[in-house]
Write a protein that holds these residues in place. Structure first.
Motif, PDB file in Angstrom:
ATOM      1  N   SER A 107      26.503 -19.109  10.959  1.00  0.00           N
ATOM      2  CA  SER A 107      25.639 -19.913  11.893  1.00  0.00           C
ATOM      3  C   SER A 107      25.464 -19.377  13.111  1.00  0.00           C
ATOM      4  O   SER A 107      26.328 -18.347  13.520  1.00  0.00           O
ATOM      5  N   GLU A 108      24.533 -19.916  13.692  1.00  0.00           N
ATOM      6  CA  GLU A 108      24.193 -19.466  15.022  1.00  0.00           C
ATOM      7  C   GLU A 108      25.447 -19.493  16.082  1.00  0.00           C
ATOM      8  O   GLU A 108      25.492 -18.884  17.078  1.00  0.00           O
ATOM      9  N   GLY A 113      28.424 -14.165  13.073  1.00  0.00           N
ATOM     10  CA  GLY A 113      27.280 -14.625  12.296  1.00  0.00           C
ATOM     11  C   GLY A 113      26.482 -13.511  11.299  1.00  0.00           C
ATOM     12  O   GLY A 113      26.374 -13.534  10.196  1.00  0.00           O
ATOM     13  N   ARG A 117      25.168 -13.289   7.206  1.00  0.00           N
ATOM     14  CA  ARG A 117      23.833 -13.694   7.079  1.00  0.00           C
ATOM     15  C   ARG A 117      23.381 -13.042   5.924  1.00  0.00           C
ATOM     16  O   ARG A 117      22.444 -13.594   5.419  1.00  0.00           O
TER      17      ARG A 117
END
Length: 230
Positions: A107-108, A113, A117
Protein backbone atom coordinates in the motif's frame (compact mmCIF):
# COMPACT_ATOMS: atom_id res chain seq x y z
CA UNK A 1 25.70 -7.81 22.82
CA UNK A 2 23.55 -7.40 19.75
CA UNK A 3 20.79 -9.84 19.04
CA UNK A 4 22.79 -12.05 16.71
CA UNK A 5 19.95 -13.94 15.06
CA UNK A 6 16.23 -14.13 15.60
CA UNK A 7 16.32 -17.68 14.29
CA UNK A 8 18.95 -18.69 16.84
CA UNK A 9 16.88 -17.13 19.61
CA UNK A 10 13.81 -19.07 18.55
CA UNK A 11 15.73 -22.34 18.22
CA UNK A 12 18.11 -21.99 21.15
CA UNK A 13 18.48 -25.08 23.28
CA UNK A 14 18.79 -23.68 26.77
CA UNK A 15 18.55 -25.15 30.23
CA UNK A 16 17.05 -21.96 31.66
CA UNK A 17 13.34 -21.37 31.17
CA UNK A 18 14.01 -17.66 30.55
CA UNK A 19 16.52 -16.35 28.06
CA UNK A 20 17.90 -12.86 28.69
CA UNK A 21 19.52 -10.94 25.85
CA UNK A 22 20.94 -7.42 25.74
CA UNK A 23 20.34 -5.57 22.48
CA UNK A 24 21.48 -2.13 21.47
CA UNK A 25 18.24 -0.73 20.10
CA UNK A 26 14.75 -0.16 21.41
CA UNK A 27 12.13 -0.94 18.73
CA UNK A 28 10.52 2.07 17.10
CA UNK A 29 7.34 0.16 16.27
CA UNK A 30 6.01 -3.36 15.90
CA UNK A 31 4.27 -2.47 12.62
CA UNK A 32 6.25 -4.32 9.91
CA UNK A 33 5.46 -1.84 7.12
CA UNK A 34 6.39 1.24 9.14
CA UNK A 35 9.92 0.43 10.30
CA UNK A 36 13.45 -0.16 9.07
CA UNK A 37 15.47 -0.08 12.32
CA UNK A 38 17.19 -3.16 13.71
CA UNK A 39 15.44 -3.11 17.08
CA UNK A 40 12.04 -3.24 15.40
CA UNK A 41 13.02 -5.85 12.83
CA UNK A 42 14.59 -8.24 15.34
CA UNK A 43 11.55 -8.06 17.60
CA UNK A 44 9.01 -8.39 14.79
CA UNK A 45 10.66 -11.55 13.49
CA UNK A 46 10.14 -13.15 16.90
CA UNK A 47 6.43 -12.28 16.95
CA UNK A 48 5.36 -12.65 13.32
CA UNK A 49 6.06 -15.15 10.58
CA UNK A 50 6.40 -14.91 6.81
CA UNK A 51 5.50 -17.25 3.96
CA UNK A 52 9.16 -18.09 3.37
CA UNK A 53 12.22 -17.25 5.43
CA UNK A 54 16.03 -17.44 5.32
CA UNK A 55 17.48 -20.78 6.37
CA UNK A 56 20.03 -21.16 9.18
CA UNK A 57 22.91 -20.36 6.80
CA UNK A 58 21.30 -17.17 5.56
CA UNK A 59 22.04 -18.17 1.95
CA UNK A 60 18.81 -19.93 0.97
CA UNK A 61 15.09 -19.68 1.61
CA UNK A 62 13.04 -22.32 3.41
CA UNK A 63 9.34 -22.82 4.07
CA UNK A 64 7.70 -20.63 6.68
CA UNK A 65 3.93 -20.36 6.78
CA UNK A 66 3.95 -21.73 3.24
CA UNK A 67 4.82 -25.41 3.33
CA UNK A 68 5.24 -25.59 -0.45
CA UNK A 69 4.89 -23.53 -3.63
CA UNK A 70 5.02 -23.73 -7.41
CA UNK A 71 5.90 -21.15 -10.05
CA UNK A 72 4.44 -21.15 -13.56
CA UNK A 73 6.77 -21.61 -16.52
CA UNK A 74 6.33 -17.97 -17.53
CA UNK A 75 7.14 -16.76 -14.00
CA UNK A 76 3.86 -14.84 -13.70
CA UNK A 77 2.01 -17.06 -11.26
CA UNK A 78 3.11 -18.24 -7.82
CA UNK A 79 0.93 -20.72 -5.96
CA UNK A 80 1.48 -21.21 -2.22
CA UNK A 81 0.11 -24.00 -0.08
CA UNK A 82 -0.16 -22.92 3.55
CA UNK A 83 0.70 -25.17 6.46
CA UNK A 84 -1.80 -25.81 9.25
CA UNK A 85 -0.67 -22.90 11.43
CA UNK A 86 -2.34 -20.68 14.01
CA UNK A 87 -1.89 -17.18 15.31
CA UNK A 88 -1.07 -16.67 18.97
CA UNK A 89 -4.76 -16.10 19.74
CA UNK A 90 -5.58 -19.59 18.46
CA UNK A 91 -7.19 -18.56 15.16
CA UNK A 92 -5.99 -20.28 11.97
CA UNK A 93 -3.69 -18.59 9.48
CA UNK A 94 -5.64 -18.39 6.23
CA UNK A 95 -5.07 -17.29 2.65
CA UNK A 96 -7.27 -14.28 3.36
CA UNK A 97 -4.79 -13.18 6.04
CA UNK A 98 -1.96 -13.58 3.54
CA UNK A 99 -3.68 -11.49 0.88
CA UNK A 100 -4.55 -8.79 3.42
CA UNK A 101 -0.97 -8.63 4.72
CA UNK A 102 0.74 -8.51 1.31
CA UNK A 103 -1.72 -5.91 0.01
CA UNK A 104 -1.04 -3.85 3.13
CA UNK A 105 2.72 -4.21 2.55
CA UNK A 106 2.19 -2.94 -1.01
CA UNK A 107 0.00 0.00 0.00
CA UNK A 108 0.87 3.67 -0.26
CA UNK A 109 1.20 3.80 3.51
CA UNK A 110 3.96 1.21 3.47
CA UNK A 111 7.62 2.12 3.53
CA UNK A 112 8.28 -1.07 1.58
CA UNK A 113 5.47 -0.86 -0.99
CA UNK A 114 7.67 -1.03 -4.08
CA UNK A 115 8.81 -4.49 -3.03
CA UNK A 116 5.29 -5.92 -3.32
CA UNK A 117 3.47 -3.90 -5.99
CA UNK A 118 4.65 -6.23 -8.78
CA UNK A 119 2.10 -8.67 -7.30
CA UNK A 120 -1.03 -7.34 -8.97
CA UNK A 121 -3.73 -9.92 -8.30
CA UNK A 122 -4.63 -12.72 -5.88
CA UNK A 123 -6.77 -15.83 -6.07
CA UNK A 124 -7.89 -17.90 -3.07
CA UNK A 125 -8.96 -21.41 -4.16
CA UNK A 126 -9.39 -22.44 -0.51
CA UNK A 127 -8.38 -21.15 2.95
CA UNK A 128 -4.97 -22.84 2.78
CA UNK A 129 -4.00 -21.96 -0.76
CA UNK A 130 -3.25 -18.61 -2.37
CA UNK A 131 -2.21 -17.70 -5.91
CA UNK A 132 -0.28 -14.51 -6.65
CA UNK A 133 -0.21 -13.05 -10.15
CA UNK A 134 2.46 -10.73 -11.58
CA UNK A 135 2.31 -8.70 -14.79
CA UNK A 136 5.92 -9.59 -15.58
CA UNK A 137 8.54 -11.90 -14.08
CA UNK A 138 10.00 -10.44 -10.88
CA UNK A 139 13.17 -12.18 -9.73
CA UNK A 140 13.25 -10.75 -6.14
CA UNK A 141 9.66 -11.86 -5.39
CA UNK A 142 10.62 -14.68 -3.03
CA UNK A 143 13.34 -12.72 -1.26
CA UNK A 144 10.89 -9.88 -0.70
CA UNK A 145 8.26 -12.25 0.69
CA UNK A 146 10.86 -13.37 3.25
CA UNK A 147 11.34 -9.82 4.53
CA UNK A 148 9.86 -8.70 7.85
CA UNK A 149 7.65 -6.24 5.94
CA UNK A 150 5.76 -9.23 4.51
CA UNK A 151 4.86 -10.57 7.96
CA UNK A 152 1.45 -12.21 7.96
CA UNK A 153 -1.06 -10.50 10.26
CA UNK A 154 -4.54 -11.72 11.26
CA UNK A 155 -6.91 -9.64 9.15
CA UNK A 156 -9.89 -9.79 11.53
CA UNK A 157 -7.89 -8.85 14.64
CA UNK A 158 -6.16 -5.96 12.88
CA UNK A 159 -9.37 -4.57 11.42
CA UNK A 160 -11.04 -4.77 14.83
CA UNK A 161 -8.29 -2.83 16.61
CA UNK A 162 -6.67 -0.62 13.98
CA UNK A 163 -3.41 1.02 15.05
CA UNK A 164 -3.93 -0.28 18.61
CA UNK A 165 -3.26 -3.77 17.25
CA UNK A 166 0.47 -3.12 17.56
CA UNK A 167 0.24 -2.38 21.27
CA UNK A 168 -0.45 -6.10 21.82
CA UNK A 169 0.22 -7.67 18.42
CA UNK A 170 -1.00 -11.11 17.38
CA UNK A 171 1.32 -13.12 15.17
CA UNK A 172 2.20 -16.70 14.28
CA UNK A 173 5.87 -16.48 15.24
CA UNK A 174 7.57 -18.30 18.12
CA UNK A 175 6.91 -15.64 20.77
CA UNK A 176 4.15 -13.38 22.05
CA UNK A 177 4.72 -9.91 23.47
CA UNK A 178 3.94 -9.88 27.19
CA UNK A 179 5.20 -6.44 28.17
CA UNK A 180 7.10 -3.61 26.53
CA UNK A 181 8.77 -1.04 28.77
CA UNK A 182 10.00 1.46 26.22
CA UNK A 183 13.67 2.20 26.48
CA UNK A 184 14.20 -0.60 28.97
CA UNK A 185 13.04 -4.07 27.94
CA UNK A 186 10.63 -6.32 26.09
CA UNK A 187 9.25 -9.42 27.74
CA UNK A 188 8.20 -12.26 25.44
CA UNK A 189 6.54 -15.59 26.21
CA UNK A 190 6.35 -18.76 24.15
CA UNK A 191 3.56 -18.87 21.58
CA UNK A 192 1.59 -22.01 22.57
CA UNK A 193 0.30 -22.36 19.00
CA UNK A 194 3.63 -22.06 17.20
CA UNK A 195 3.65 -24.46 14.26
CA UNK A 196 7.27 -25.65 14.52
CA UNK A 197 7.37 -28.54 16.99
CA UNK A 198 9.76 -28.16 19.91
CA UNK A 199 10.42 -24.48 19.32
CA UNK A 200 11.11 -22.11 20.87
CA UNK A 201 13.20 -24.02 23.41
CA UNK A 202 12.63 -21.49 26.18
CA UNK A 203 9.40 -20.44 27.86
CA UNK A 204 10.25 -16.75 28.08
CA UNK A 205 12.72 -14.27 26.61
CA UNK A 206 13.64 -10.87 27.98
CA UNK A 207 15.24 -8.43 25.55
CA UNK A 208 17.01 -5.79 27.60
CA UNK A 209 17.69 -2.51 25.81
CA UNK A 210 21.31 -1.59 26.57
CA UNK A 211 22.48 1.04 24.12
CA UNK A 212 26.10 1.31 25.25
CA UNK A 213 28.26 -1.48 23.73
CA UNK A 214 30.60 -1.63 26.72
CA UNK A 215 27.65 -2.01 29.08
CA UNK A 216 26.38 -4.98 27.04
CA UNK A 217 29.80 -6.64 27.32
CA UNK A 218 29.90 -6.08 31.06
CA UNK A 219 26.43 -7.59 31.51
CA UNK A 220 27.42 -10.60 29.39
CA UNK A 221 30.67 -11.19 31.29
CA UNK A 222 28.83 -10.85 34.61
CA UNK A 223 26.33 -13.49 33.54
CA UNK A 224 23.42 -11.06 33.71
CA UNK A 225 22.45 -11.83 30.10
CA UNK A 226 22.86 -14.86 27.85
CA UNK A 227 24.66 -15.22 24.54
CA UNK A 228 22.05 -16.19 21.89
CA UNK A 229 24.80 -17.41 19.57
CA UNK A 230 25.45 -20.42 21.80
Amino acid sequence: LLLASTLSLAALSAEAETLRVAMGYDPVSLDPIATSDNGSIWTQLLIYDTLVRPDATGTKLEPGLAESWTVSDDGLTIRFKLRDAKFSDGTPVTAEDVQFSIERAASEGSGWGRFYRPITRFEIPNPREIVMHLTEPFTPAFNNLALFAAAILPKAAFEAKGAAFFDAPVGSGPFVLKKWTRGASLELVKNPYYWQAGKPAVDEAVLEVVTEPSARVIKLEAGEVDDPRR
